[in-house]
Design a protein around this motif. Structure first.
Motif, PDB file in Angstrom:
ATOM      1  N   UNK A   1       7.877  -2.062  -8.262  1.00  0.00           N
ATOM      2  CA  UNK A   1       8.783  -2.084  -7.116  1.00  0.00           C
ATOM      3  C   UNK A   1       8.296  -3.022  -6.023  1.00  0.00           C
ATOM      4  N   UNK A   2       6.967  -3.105  -5.845  1.00  0.00           N
ATOM      5  CA  UNK A   2       6.411  -3.848  -4.717  1.00  0.00           C
ATOM      6  C   UNK A   2       6.322  -5.347  -4.958  1.00  0.00           C
TER       7      UNK A   2
ATOM      8  N   UNK B   1       0.835  -1.203   0.000  1.00  0.00           N
ATOM      9  CA  UNK B   1       0.000   0.000   0.000  1.00  0.00           C
ATOM     10  C   UNK B   1       0.870   1.254   0.000  1.00  0.00           C
ATOM     11  N   UNK B   2       1.952   1.201   0.760  1.00  0.00           N
ATOM     12  CA  UNK B   2       2.858   2.342   0.847  1.00  0.00           C
ATOM     13  C   UNK B   2       3.531   2.631  -0.488  1.00  0.00           C
ATOM     14  N   UNK B   3       3.850   1.588  -1.244  1.00  0.00           N
ATOM     15  CA  UNK B   3       4.564   1.761  -2.510  1.00  0.00           C
ATOM     16  C   UNK B   3       3.643   2.054  -3.690  1.00  0.00           C
ATOM     17  N   UNK B   4       2.371   1.686  -3.589  1.00  0.00           N
ATOM     18  CA  UNK B   4       1.475   1.832  -4.740  1.00  0.00           C
ATOM     19  C   UNK B   4       0.437   2.936  -4.570  1.00  0.00           C
TER      20      UNK B   4
ATOM     21  N   UNK C   1       1.061   4.352  -9.838  1.00  0.00           N
ATOM     22  CA  UNK C   1       0.617   3.082  -9.253  1.00  0.00           C
ATOM     23  C   UNK C   1       1.294   1.896  -9.935  1.00  0.00           C
ATOM     24  N   UNK C   2       1.401   1.942 -11.262  1.00  0.00           N
ATOM     25  CA  UNK C   2       2.049   0.860 -11.988  1.00  0.00           C
ATOM     26  C   UNK C   2       3.532   0.773 -11.633  1.00  0.00           C
TER      27      UNK C   2
END
Length: 285
Positions: free
Chosen positions: A243-244, A203-206, A237-238
């Motif tokens: 990264x996630x 959630x933090x990364x996207x 987001x993509x």
């Protein structure tokens, strides 16, 4: 740089540390695996937004097909790298594609299970909205919504190893569901903590970067704000997913091996198979 696995019971901190080291060491490889499928999806989403003002169909394809393929390939590559084995990315994609139908069926079966579990909650919400007064509706719906977190957490935890069960053990869809259930049977609380931490990290990364970017665009008063915000949200987001997903699969795959070591003596099984393939002189016999 060769990664040395620790095939012994590990703490949650050890698993996260090993996953991060694996992620950093092979960042380019992992990012490339995900980017090769998500970059085209990003382009298709932007085209859908431009042509039809909707990304619904592309979202469906990505969430159901592309994500399953990418996670399967990542699990294969991460497993090989963690165990000190070599594999070509093209071979990993061929293997992932070979099992994609199993992953799709397993995802569909899990979706049906989720639907069966969430249906009573949905009916309760509908009943509350229809029968309750305005002053109590929001509170009751909020309580029911919070209660829904329990089955969500249960599903994510008990079926966290479906991908590994299919691409690493070649299980069929229903067998993969049973296999994940078996591996998580005696460590629910421990695995739940990992699932919550990984979900928050994802959630933090996207989501958070997209929300912050939209806030900045609103703050500066950019012309055509809605269009700019939609484009920015898709791209950010993509990128966050690229990264996630690798760190998510790294943590879950290392946790999968930790469960096998703890409950199935996988470290001894692997050592035995390695010794079986060595000359007698190398075995010290």
């Amino acid at each position: 740089m060769q990664f040395t696995p620790r095939l012994q019971p590990q703490s949650i901190g050890d698993i996260f540390d090993a996953a991060v080291r694996l992620y950093r060491t092979h960042f380019t490889t992992f990012f490339g695996i995900v980017a090769v499928v998500l970059v085209p999806m990003t382009i298709f989403k932007l085209l859908g937004l431009y042509l039809w003002n909707s990304t619904s169909f592309v979202d469906l394809v990505q969430n159901f097909l592309v994500t399953n393929l990418a996670t399967g390939v990542l699990a294969i590559v991460i497993s090989c790298l963690y165990l000190g084995q070599s594999i070509e990315i093209s071979a990993a994609y061929r293997q992932g594609a070979r099992y994609i139908w199993r992953m799709l069926v397993a995802s569909f079966a899990l979706g049906l299970l989720a639907l069966a579990i969430f249906l009573p909650f949905f009916l309760c919400i509908v009943g509350v909205v229809v029968r309750s007064s305005d002053s109590t509706t929001l509170g009751l719906v909020s309580v029911i919504g919070l209660l829904m977190l329990v089955p969500i957490a249960w599903l994510l935890t008990r079926y966290v190893f479906i991908t590994q069960a299919i691409v690493l053990e070649q299980n069929r869809p229903i067998d993969a569901l049973k296999r994940s259930w078996q591996l998580t049977r005696n460590s629910f609380g421990r695995i739940l903590m990992v699932v919550v931490a990984v979900s928050l990290l994802t959630y933090l990364l996207t989501t958070i970067p997209a929300l912050l970017l939209n806030w900045v665009l609103t703050l500066v008063g950019m012309p055509n704000l809605l269009s700019a915000a939609q484009i920015a949200s898709i791209v950010v987001t993509q990128l966050g997913l690229m990264l996630a997903m690798p760190i998510q699969l790294a943590i879950y795959t290392l946790l999968y091996y930790d469960m096998r070591v703890r409950h199935e003596a996988y470290d001894l099984e692997l050592l035995s198979s390695q010794l079986a393939g060595m000359p007698r002189a190398e075995q010290g016999l």
